[in-house]
Scaffold this motif. Structure first.
Motif, PDB file in Angstrom:
ATOM      1  N   GLN A  92       8.964   3.290  -1.948  1.00 16.31           N
ATOM      2  CA  GLN A  92       9.206   1.851  -1.829  1.00 16.31           C
ATOM      3  C   GLN A  92      10.545   1.487  -2.473  1.00 16.31           C
ATOM      4  O   GLN A  92      11.344   0.767  -1.888  1.00 16.31           O
ATOM      5  CB  GLN A  92       8.067   1.095  -2.519  1.00 16.31           C
TER       6      GLN A  92
ATOM      7  N   GLU B 208       5.389   4.436  -4.836  1.00 17.29           N
ATOM      8  CA  GLU B 208       6.333   3.552  -5.525  1.00 17.29           C
ATOM      9  C   GLU B 208       7.769   4.059  -5.379  1.00 17.29           C
ATOM     10  O   GLU B 208       8.700   3.280  -5.192  1.00 17.29           O
ATOM     11  CB  GLU B 208       5.961   3.436  -7.008  1.00 17.29           C
TER      12      GLU B 208
ATOM     13  N   ASN C  61       4.904  -5.964   9.138  1.00 19.04           N
ATOM     14  CA  ASN C  61       5.006  -6.510   7.799  1.00 19.04           C
ATOM     15  C   ASN C  61       5.123  -5.353   6.806  1.00 19.04           C
ATOM     16  O   ASN C  61       4.497  -4.318   6.976  1.00 19.04           O
ATOM     17  CB  ASN C  61       3.735  -7.343   7.547  1.00 19.04           C
ATOM     18  N   GLU C  62       5.901  -5.549   5.745  1.00 19.62           N
ATOM     19  CA  GLU C  62       6.085  -4.480   4.766  1.00 19.62           C
ATOM     20  C   GLU C  62       4.778  -4.102   4.073  1.00 19.62           C
ATOM     21  O   GLU C  62       4.566  -2.932   3.738  1.00 19.62           O
ATOM     22  CB  GLU C  62       7.144  -4.882   3.729  1.00 19.62           C
ATOM     23  N   SER C  63       3.869  -5.049   3.900  1.00 16.00           N
ATOM     24  CA  SER C  63       2.588  -4.706   3.262  1.00 16.00           C
ATOM     25  C   SER C  63       1.748  -3.803   4.167  1.00 16.00           C
ATOM     26  O   SER C  63       1.009  -2.939   3.685  1.00 16.00           O
ATOM     27  CB  SER C  63       1.809  -5.968   2.872  1.00 16.00           C
ATOM     28  N   VAL C  64       1.866  -3.973   5.491  1.00 14.84           N
ATOM     29  CA  VAL C  64       1.169  -3.090   6.436  1.00 14.84           C
ATOM     30  C   VAL C  64       1.777  -1.686   6.354  1.00 14.84           C
ATOM     31  O   VAL C  64       1.057  -0.683   6.337  1.00 14.84           O
ATOM     32  CB  VAL C  64       1.237  -3.646   7.877  1.00 14.84           C
TER      33      VAL C  64
ATOM     34  N   GLN D 167       3.269  -0.386   3.804  1.00 11.54           N
ATOM     35  CA  GLN D 167       2.884   0.200   2.520  1.00 11.54           C
ATOM     36  C   GLN D 167       1.444   0.709   2.575  1.00 11.54           C
ATOM     37  O   GLN D 167       1.161   1.818   2.119  1.00 11.54           O
ATOM     38  CB  GLN D 167       3.033  -0.837   1.408  1.00 11.54           C
ATOM     39  N   ALA D 168       0.539  -0.062   3.148  1.00 10.33           N
ATOM     40  CA  ALA D 168      -0.862   0.359   3.251  1.00 10.33           C
ATOM     41  C   ALA D 168      -0.986   1.600   4.131  1.00 10.33           C
ATOM     42  O   ALA D 168      -1.738   2.534   3.806  1.00 10.33           O
ATOM     43  CB  ALA D 168      -1.718  -0.778   3.819  1.00 10.33           C
TER      44      ALA D 168
ATOM     45  N   ALA E 123       9.131  -0.444   7.977  1.00 15.59           N
ATOM     46  CA  ALA E 123       8.523  -1.694   8.440  1.00 15.59           C
ATOM     47  C   ALA E 123       9.431  -2.390   9.454  1.00 15.59           C
ATOM     48  O   ALA E 123       8.967  -2.839  10.510  1.00 15.59           O
ATOM     49  CB  ALA E 123       8.237  -2.612   7.249  1.00 15.59           C
TER      50      ALA E 123
ATOM     51  N   GLY F  72      10.406  -0.281   3.377  1.00 19.10           N
ATOM     52  CA  GLY F  72      10.973  -1.477   4.006  1.00 19.10           C
ATOM     53  C   GLY F  72      11.684  -1.158   5.314  1.00 19.10           C
ATOM     54  O   GLY F  72      11.548  -1.880   6.306  1.00 19.10           O
TER      55      GLY F  72
ATOM     56  N   THR G 176      -7.923   1.906   6.570  1.00 17.22           N
ATOM     57  CA  THR G 176      -7.061   0.734   6.450  1.00 17.22           C
ATOM     58  C   THR G 176      -7.307  -0.344   7.490  1.00 17.22           C
ATOM     59  O   THR G 176      -6.919  -1.486   7.280  1.00 17.22           O
ATOM     60  CB  THR G 176      -5.581   1.143   6.588  1.00 17.22           C
TER      61      THR G 176
END
Length: 192
Positions: free
Chosen positions: A8, A5, A23-26, A28-29, A17, A14, A108
């Motif tokens: 992030q 967190e 993608n930002e979710s990728v 983050q994972a 990414a 970001g 992942t």
């Protein structure tokens, strides 16, 4: 707040990414899967330093200190060679980095090639954050770098939020709270 967190909110995830075109979710994972090994590497490095946490603080300074995090979130492309230097210090060999990426890929589904590109950036963010926090707290109360590392590695009361969840607990084969020694063992078996 967990280290993920924090990274992030700092903008590091970001930025990573965008640089990697994902993608930002990728991102983050991937970072979430890589963080336990990176944090475990710092914990092992701290234990190996002759002066413990003071030695780690000096090492972080030599590697670039808080500027490492600034290099990631800045406007210029991230100088990943600095991240590779950090990885060299905390993992000791490229085999360990490859094993970490392969383990994160299993967790992942993100390709290990992409995870290998993320690893030095994640290491830079963590080292830079620890250097900034260690420097800011060094003259303050009793916490300093020791409290920070303990909290990040799950030594505090919030072990599940900041500590070695997910991949870290899967890779921590001997249950000592540090998956890096187990990862190094796996890397050694792969190279034989």
């Amino acid at each position: 707040m967990s280290i993920l967190e924090i990274l992030q909110q700092s903008g590091g995830i970001g930025t990573m990414a965008k640089e990697l075109g994902i993608n930002e979710s990728v991102a983050q994972a991937g970072a979430a899967a890589l963080l336990p090994a990176v944090l475990g590497g710092f914990k092992k490095t701290t234990q190996a330093q002759p002066n413990g946490l003071d030695g780690l603080g000096g090492l972080l300074g030599q590697l670039g200190g808080g500027g490492l995090l600034d290099s990631v979130i800045g406007t210029q492309p991230t100088p990943v060679s600095q991240g590779n230097e950090v990885l060299g210090q905390i993992f000791g060999s490229k085999e360990v980095s490859r094993t970490v990426a392969a383990g994160a890929e299993q967790q992942t589904g993100i390709s290990s090639d992409l995870l290998k590109k993320m690893l030095p950036i994640v290491a830079m963010m963590v080292a830079g954050y620890m250097a900034k926090q260690g420097g800011e707290s060094a003259g303050g109360g009793g916490g300093g770098l020791g409290g920070l590392i303990g909290g990040l590695l799950g030594g505090g009361s919030n072990a599940s939020s900041g500590g070695l969840g997910g991949l870290g607990s899967l890779l921590d084969l001997d249950g000592d709270g540090n998956p890096l020694d187990d990862i190094i063992g796996m890397a050694g078996k792969l190279t034989r």
